[in-house]
Write a protein that holds these residues in place. Structure first.
Motif, short mmCIF file in Angstrom:
data_model
loop_
_atom_site.label_atom_id
_atom_site.label_comp_id
_atom_site.label_asym_id
_atom_site.label_seq_id
_atom_site.Cartn_x
_atom_site.Cartn_y
_atom_site.Cartn_z
N ILE A 9 0.87 -1.17 0.00
CA ILE A 9 0.00 0.00 0.00
C ILE A 9 0.91 1.22 0.00
O ILE A 9 2.00 1.19 0.59
N PRO A 10 0.53 2.30 -0.65
CA PRO A 10 1.42 3.46 -0.76
C PRO A 10 1.70 4.13 0.59
O PRO A 10 0.90 4.07 1.52
N GLU A 11 2.85 4.78 0.63
CA GLU A 11 3.26 5.62 1.75
C GLU A 11 3.25 4.91 3.08
O GLU A 11 2.88 5.46 4.11
N SER A 12 3.67 3.65 3.07
CA SER A 12 3.88 2.94 4.33
C SER A 12 5.14 3.48 4.98
O SER A 12 6.04 4.00 4.32
N ALA A 13 5.20 3.35 6.30
CA ALA A 13 6.34 3.91 7.01
C ALA A 13 6.70 3.07 8.23
O ALA A 13 5.81 2.55 8.92
N ALA A 14 7.98 2.94 8.45
CA ALA A 14 8.47 2.55 9.76
C ALA A 14 8.53 3.82 10.61
O ALA A 14 8.53 4.93 10.08
N LEU A 15 8.54 3.66 11.91
CA LEU A 15 8.64 4.81 12.80
C LEU A 15 10.00 4.80 13.48
O LEU A 15 10.42 3.79 14.05
N VAL A 16 10.68 5.93 13.40
CA VAL A 16 11.91 6.15 14.16
C VAL A 16 11.50 6.88 15.43
O VAL A 16 11.05 8.03 15.38
N ILE A 17 11.61 6.21 16.56
CA ILE A 17 11.12 6.75 17.83
C ILE A 17 12.33 7.06 18.71
O ILE A 17 12.98 6.14 19.25
N ASP A 18 12.65 8.33 18.83
CA ASP A 18 13.77 8.74 19.68
C ASP A 18 13.29 9.02 21.09
O ASP A 18 12.28 9.73 21.29
N THR A 19 13.99 8.46 22.06
CA THR A 19 13.65 8.61 23.47
C THR A 19 14.91 8.95 24.25
O THR A 19 16.03 8.74 23.75
N PRO A 20 14.77 9.45 25.47
CA PRO A 20 15.97 9.70 26.28
C PRO A 20 16.78 8.44 26.55
O PRO A 20 17.96 8.53 26.91
N ALA A 21 16.17 7.27 26.38
CA ALA A 21 16.88 6.01 26.62
C ALA A 21 17.40 5.37 25.35
O ALA A 21 17.93 4.26 25.39
N GLY A 22 17.25 6.06 24.21
CA GLY A 22 17.78 5.50 22.98
C GLY A 22 16.74 5.46 21.87
O GLY A 22 15.57 5.80 22.06
N ARG A 23 17.17 5.06 20.72
CA ARG A 23 16.34 5.03 19.51
C ARG A 23 15.67 3.67 19.34
O ARG A 23 16.31 2.62 19.48
N ILE A 24 14.39 3.71 19.00
CA ILE A 24 13.63 2.51 18.65
C ILE A 24 13.20 2.66 17.19
O ILE A 24 12.80 3.74 16.76
N ILE A 25 13.29 1.58 16.43
CA ILE A 25 12.70 1.56 15.09
C ILE A 25 11.55 0.55 15.10
O ILE A 25 11.76 -0.63 15.39
N HIS A 26 10.37 1.06 14.85
CA HIS A 26 9.17 0.23 14.75
C HIS A 26 8.91 0.03 13.26
O HIS A 26 8.54 0.97 12.56
N SER A 27 9.12 -1.19 12.76
CA SER A 27 9.18 -1.40 11.31
C SER A 27 7.84 -1.19 10.61
O SER A 27 7.82 -0.90 9.41
N GLY A 28 6.72 -1.34 11.33
CA GLY A 28 5.45 -1.43 10.63
C GLY A 28 5.47 -2.63 9.70
O GLY A 28 6.33 -3.52 9.80
#
Length: 556
Positions: A146-165
């Motif tokens: 589906i168009p314009e799908s995205a993973a989320l780059v989630i920056d936190t004080p404890a480090g970066r999380i990548i939620h792939s979707g």
């Protein structure tokens, strides 16, 4: 002083395919600021959820903490990720961030329910970021179905999380953005604490195939068809819709889209500039006058949905269109586990009409939108996270993905729905288990999984229903004429009419009770229910649901 926690908590989508809803939180224990990723739905079936329209995640854990919820982020516009927006956003009352195509469809859902479309905010892709309390969230483009799908780059004080979707590695996706290895490597360069990753195709051992591989196979298939050509696929797969329509156009056929979801998706894609050269289409009314050999229908219902266009066409006429001997019907889709029976019914109906059915079984006419095992390994290597948390899959998918992560030298965490994991320390730690469940959209009302509505419906479906009417006079004497009406039970048993046998049995039982029992509604009802079930069990082997109507006569 206690340290702040970085929590991950799936409320849906981990341990099942569908109904995605993932909570992230940062802050002191019990006071974390929260964000929600995705708000999806699942679809019911007649065996376990008869009469239910839609299944939604139970978000009561979250609604008890609305003062701590910063925002909702939607990764893409598939129903199992965005479908709950129209039903549940009024309970959350917080901004909903999504890329423009997903935002377009989310606003349509809110508008249909008469809700505030202003809740939906259009997000720009990475490197743009949105601040939400202690979080900074960016939408990292990925390829999917589906168009314009995205993973989320989630920056936190404890480090970066990548939620792939949901994603796949597709460098030639036909419509939408290709997977960009260099961009992913750049995002991961500063270190990634956790990769929360799609697990759907972890058991598929061959590298994923590109959407571009399907397109050249469609044109010769459509050209070779003699009668009407009908194709069904996921309405959200805009690239496939375009490939199908282009194949029909090249074969000299008029193109007709049938099904509300199909039209809604293409309209949104055109509005947002994603589809710029989609072939001209005609209305179903106009299609009825086009010669069969010059017509192509692209229809909804690839998963056997009873009310969708595919099922309706297989049962007879739909919008004046009727399939006949010599027509061709293509399933350009994979059957989702659990839908096999419904799809098979449609295929058999079509076969009885003399229609030639073509499927994706030989791999020519469909490719998956999810990353296969080698692609998951590629992403693990690109991101090089400390921790991998599998999501979007049944329990067996999550477990296998966690094993894969361990073999690749990362810490794999098995966290199905309701498992709260703290990611802030040196090692991930399961710190809580939250009760999760389902909410049913039943008609126009939301009902809880354990409210008893669907349970009672199933019991009636399995065992039938008896209504018993009894009258009690002002002296607490039961009158002789007890009346029984049955639904979903045989009218006759080996001894005669079943209702008559129940009435006779109850008459004998009620003639022997004392006034204390007759004067107590609860005791009287219990006696009648036991009597009806005894007769039904003895005669037909069923224990029906029983409704007792007690009428008490007052003295004049």
């Amino acid at each position: 002083m206690a340290r702040d926690r970085l929590i991950y908590l799936p409320l849906g989508g981990a341990g099942e395919i569908g109904m995605n809803a993932y909570v992230y939180g940062y802050g002191p224990e019990g006071a974390e600021r929260l964000i929600l990723v995705d708000l999806g739905i699942a679809f019911p079936d007649m065996d376990s959820t008869p009469g239910v329209d839609v299944i939604l995640p139970d978000i009561s854990w979250l609604t008890d903490k609305l003062d701590r919820l910063e925002a909702v982020f939607i990764t893409h516009a598939h129903e199992d990720h965005v479908g709950g927006v129209g039903h549940l956003s009024p309970h959350l009352k917080t901004p909903i961030h999504a890329r423009k195509f997903t935002a377009n469809l989310a606003r349509r859902k809110l508008a249909e329910k008469g809700q505030d479309v202003g809740l939906v905010k259009t997000a720009h892709p990475w490197p743009a970021q949105i601040e939400a309390g202690p979080f900074k969230v960016g939408f990292l483009p990925v390829s999917h179905s589906i168009p314009e799908s995205a993973a989320l780059v989630i920056d936190t004080p404890a480090g970066r999380i990548i939620h792939s979707g949901d994603f796949k590695i597709d460098r030639t996706p036909v419509v939408g953005e290709p997977f960009d290895d260099a961009l992913w490597a750049e995002v991961a360069r500063g270190g990634v604490r956790a990769l929360v990753c799609d697990s759907t195709n972890v058991f598929s051992k061959h590298p994923g195939r590109s959407e571009a591989e399907v397109k050249p196979n469609l044109e010769p298939l459509v050209k070779s068809a003699k009668g009407m050509f009908v194709a069904t696929t996921f309405a959200s797969n805009v690239a496939r819709l375009q490939s199908l329509a282009k194949a029909g156009e090249a074969a000299g056929r008029s193109i007709c889209l049938m099904g509300r979801a199909m039209r809604r998706m293409t309209e949104a894609a055109v509005e947002e500039g994603i589809l710029t050269d989609f072939p001209k289409t005609i209305s179903p009314e106009d299609a009825a006058s086009v010669p069969r050999e010059n017509l192509m229908l692209i229809v909804t219902g690839s998963q056997g949905e009873r009310r969708a266009a595919s099922a309706q066409l297989s049962r007879g006429k739909y919008f004046g269109m009727e399939l006949k001997d010599g027509d061709t019907f293509l399933f350009s889709s994979k059957t989702i586990p659990g839908n096999e029976r419904d799809v098979a019914i449609i295929m058999n109906n079509l076969s009885e009409l003399g229609v030639d059915v073509v499927t994706e079984a030989d791999g020519l006419y469909h490719v998956s939108g999810h990353a296969n095992r080698p692609d998951l390994e590629t992403v693990h290597q690109l991101v090089d996270p400390q921790i991998v948390i599998p999501m979007h899959g049944e329990h067996r998918h999550l477990r296998e993905h966690a094993k894969l992560a361990d073999r690749l030298g990362r810490v794999g965490v098995l966290a199905p729905n309701g498992t709260m994991v703290d990611l802030a320390g040196n090692q991930p730690e399961v710190v809580d288990h939250v009760e999760t469940g389902r909410t049913y959209l039943d008609g126009s009302e939301l009902v809880g999984q354990f409210d008893g509505v669907v349970r009672d419906r199933l019991r009636m479906a399995l065992n039938g229903h008896a209504v018993v009417a009894v009258m009690v006079d002002d002296d607490d004497e039961v009158l002789e004429d007890t009346w029984v009406d049955l639904r979903g039970l045989p009218e006759m048993d080996k001894g005669g009419p079943l209702a008559d046998r129940m009435e006779d049995y109850l008459a004998r039982q009620l003639a022997r009770i004392d006034t204390r029992t007759a004067g107590d509604d609860e005791k009287l009802e219990d006696l009648i229910i036991k009597g009806v079930r005894k007769v039904a069990q003895d005669e037909v082997g069923k224990r029906p649901e029983v409704t007792v109507l007690i009428t008490r006569l007052a003295a004049e």
